[in-house]
Design an enzyme around this catalytic site. Structure first.
Site, PDB file in Angstrom:
ATOM      1  N   TYR A  95       0.949  -1.112  -0.022  1.00 47.68           N
ATOM      2  CA  TYR A  95      -0.103   0.098   0.163  1.00 47.68           C
ATOM      3  C   TYR A  95       0.942   1.102   0.014  1.00 47.68           C
ATOM      4  CZ  TYR A  95      -4.512  -2.630   0.332  1.00 47.68           C
ATOM      5  OH  TYR A  95      -5.477  -3.380   0.092  1.00 47.68           O
ATOM      6  N   GLU A 137      -8.923  -7.149   4.572  1.00 50.01           N
ATOM      7  CA  GLU A 137      -8.178  -7.893   3.781  1.00 50.01           C
ATOM      8  C   GLU A 137      -7.376  -8.945   5.252  1.00 50.01           C
ATOM      9  OE1 GLU A 137      -5.504  -6.063   1.118  1.00 50.01           O
ATOM     10  OE2 GLU A 137      -7.267  -5.330  -0.023  1.00 50.01           O
ATOM     11  N   TYR A 190     -13.800 -17.801  -6.622  1.00 48.53           N
ATOM     12  CA  TYR A 190     -13.027 -18.071  -7.725  1.00 48.53           C
ATOM     13  C   TYR A 190     -11.316 -18.380  -7.105  1.00 48.53           C
ATOM     14  CZ  TYR A 190     -12.013 -13.193  -6.646  1.00 48.53           C
ATOM     15  OH  TYR A 190     -11.675 -12.042  -6.057  1.00 48.53           O
ATOM     16  N   ARG A 206      -4.316 -15.035 -13.433  1.00 46.26           N
ATOM     17  CA  ARG A 206      -5.875 -14.792 -13.815  1.00 46.26           C
ATOM     18  C   ARG A 206      -6.607 -15.515 -12.801  1.00 46.26           C
ATOM     19  NH1 ARG A 206      -3.030 -12.246 -16.652  1.00 46.26           N
ATOM     20  NH2 ARG A 206      -3.042 -11.780 -18.999  1.00 46.26           N
ATOM     21  N   GLY A 277     -20.301 -17.434 -18.404  1.00 44.91           N
ATOM     22  CA  GLY A 277     -20.657 -16.876 -17.213  1.00 44.91           C
ATOM     23  C   GLY A 277     -21.486 -18.209 -16.316  1.00 44.91           C
ATOM     24  N   ILE A 278     -21.570 -19.343 -17.135  1.00 50.06           N
ATOM     25  CA  ILE A 278     -22.254 -20.468 -16.680  1.00 50.06           C
ATOM     26  C   ILE A 278     -21.180 -21.064 -15.370  1.00 50.06           C
ATOM     27  CG2 ILE A 278     -21.088 -22.052 -18.263  1.00 50.06           C
ATOM     28  CD1 ILE A 278     -23.763 -23.495 -18.436  1.00 50.06           C
ATOM     29  N   THR A 279     -19.877 -20.622 -15.397  1.00 56.78           N
ATOM     30  CA  THR A 279     -18.949 -21.434 -14.731  1.00 56.78           C
ATOM     31  C   THR A 279     -19.221 -21.286 -13.236  1.00 56.78           C
ATOM     32  OG1 THR A 279     -17.346 -19.622 -14.985  1.00 56.78           O
ATOM     33  CG2 THR A 279     -17.133 -21.655 -16.317  1.00 56.78           C
TER      34      THR A 279
END
Length: 404
Positions: A95, A137, A190, A206, A277-279
């Site tokens: 930061y 965080e 994710y 990613r 977007g189905i994932t």
């Protein structure tokens, strides 16, 4: 705690930030990467090249300026960004680096308009904003530590299996290299995948949604090959599709993300997705399908064609076995004869009106920006309250707001 004077000075800069925000953030990233090239291991440099990341940061800075006297209003956005930072292993020591170069960029772009008073006010404001991010965080990192099997940063994994799901989407089954059991995650979350591609100087990272219900043995991600006509192939997605085979190694972060299924309810649920977007939706529907309850599920998916439709048979089996399940597939390019749950065309307000039987249900939406905006607007027109709608776009909620 910021003084009233500091907050007023920062708020007074909002108009110029609205005008020159992207110029400031583009200057910021250029100078920061020149001084700290190692940070290229963290940032998605493709979004730097397309301008997406500077635009998103400019919007965040503008929102911070406009809401500096009530930062709690930014909590949803801060939480979303915090999840992404956690998945990238952003730490408190990063930061001050960001703050230094951001203030430097403000001074360069604004020139004489960046008075000592304005720069000092922004230095104080940035310190307060950074504190909020660091605290949130830290809570996320601490929560991870409480869960058996979780880890911080990136952990070595191997590809256990690789399966083609459609013309553009391939699934990768990832197992920890050390053979340990995997911790649970919230359906819809994710992971960050980090790889070193031959010829690249830095790691490429990613985020990919987990596309399966949790099990202790492997995580499944399903990756769309980014290969739009007239544009270069996505560097990471093309490498995964073309070069990453069973047995190959890569690094994976612990699961993150606030687009997550609420499981502690029997409320009817609608899953509405388009393309890849189905994932994350697959993780949600597989989790619900495994539960022995009568929660009503409506699954609506839009794709270019049947050959572009990932998980078609898997979803038909899952929903078909649920007494309270309903299916609707929509193909923009005609793919054979329509059936009781297949329509040729595009998802529009008329289709939504027919498909949505309960406006008090929970709605989970994922897909491209234009699709998301259209569906959310259509649902609101039907009387669905916004608090019943959760969404995840492959851009970010910041991009959704910028586009409004």
């Amino acid at each position: 705690m910021l003084s009233e004077k500091t907050m007023q000075i920062v708020k007074s800069t909002a108009p110029v930030l609205k005008e020159k925000g992207t110029e400031i953030t583009s200057c910021f990233y250029k100078r920061m990467f020149n001084a700290h090239p190692e940070l290229k291991n963290i940032f998605n440099m493709s979004r730097q090249q397309t301008g997406g990341q500077p635009k998103a940061l400019a919007y965040t800075v503008l929102q911070a300026a406009e809401n500096i006297d009530r930062l709690e209003a930014l909590l949803p956005v801060v939480t979303q960004i915090g999840h992404k930072h956690k998945s990238l292993n952003v730490k408190p020591e990063h930061y001050p680096i960001v703050g230094h170069h951001l203030l430097e960029a403000i001074e360069i772009v604004l020139g004489d308009a960046a008075t000592e008073e304005i720069l000092q006010a922004w230095a104080e404001a940035y310190e307060e904003i950074a504190r909020v991010f660091i605290e949130i965080e830290k809570q996320m990192y601490d929560e991870d530590k409480k869960q058996d099997g979780n880890w911080e940063g990136f952990k070595p994994f191997v590809v256990l299996d690789k399966r083609v799901e459609s013309e553009t989407i391939t699934s990768f089954y990832l197992k920890p290299a050390d053979g340990t059991d995997l911790p649970p995650f919230s359906p819809g979350q994710y992971v960050s995948v980090r790889i070193k591609i031959p010829g690249e100087q830095y790691f490429l990272t990613r985020q990919y949604s987990l596309s399966d219900a949790w099990n202790k043995d492997y995580y499944r991600i399903s990756v769309k090959l980014e290969a739009e006509e007239g544009k270069p192939k996505g560097r990471v997605s093309s490498y995964l599709h073309e070069a990453m085979e069973v047995g190959a190694s890569l690094e994976v972060s612990a699961p993150a993300g606030d687009f997550a299924l609420s499981e502690q309810t029997d409320q009817p649920v609608y899953f509405i997705s388009a393309g890849s977007g189905i994932t994350p939706v697959m993780s949600m529907v597989k989790t619900l399908a495994a539960k022995e309850n009568d929660r009503q599920i409506t699954f609506i998916h839009a794709a270019k064609s049947e050959k572009h439709h990932a998980f078609k048979e898997e979803v038909e089996k899952l929903i078909g076995e649920k007494q309270e399940g309903r299916l609707l597939f929509i193909y923009s390019q005609a793919s054979g004869e329509p059936s009781d749950h297949v329509i040729n065309g595009r998802l529009n307000d008329d289709i939504l009106k027919t498909a949505v039987k309960n406006t008090d249900a929970a709605f989970y939406i994922c897909g491209p920006l234009s699709f998301m905006k259209s569906v959310i607007e259509g649902l609101q027109n039907l009387g669905v309250p916004m608090e019943n709608i959760r969404y995840e776009s492959f851009a970010s909620s910041l991009d959704m707001q910028i586009a409004n």
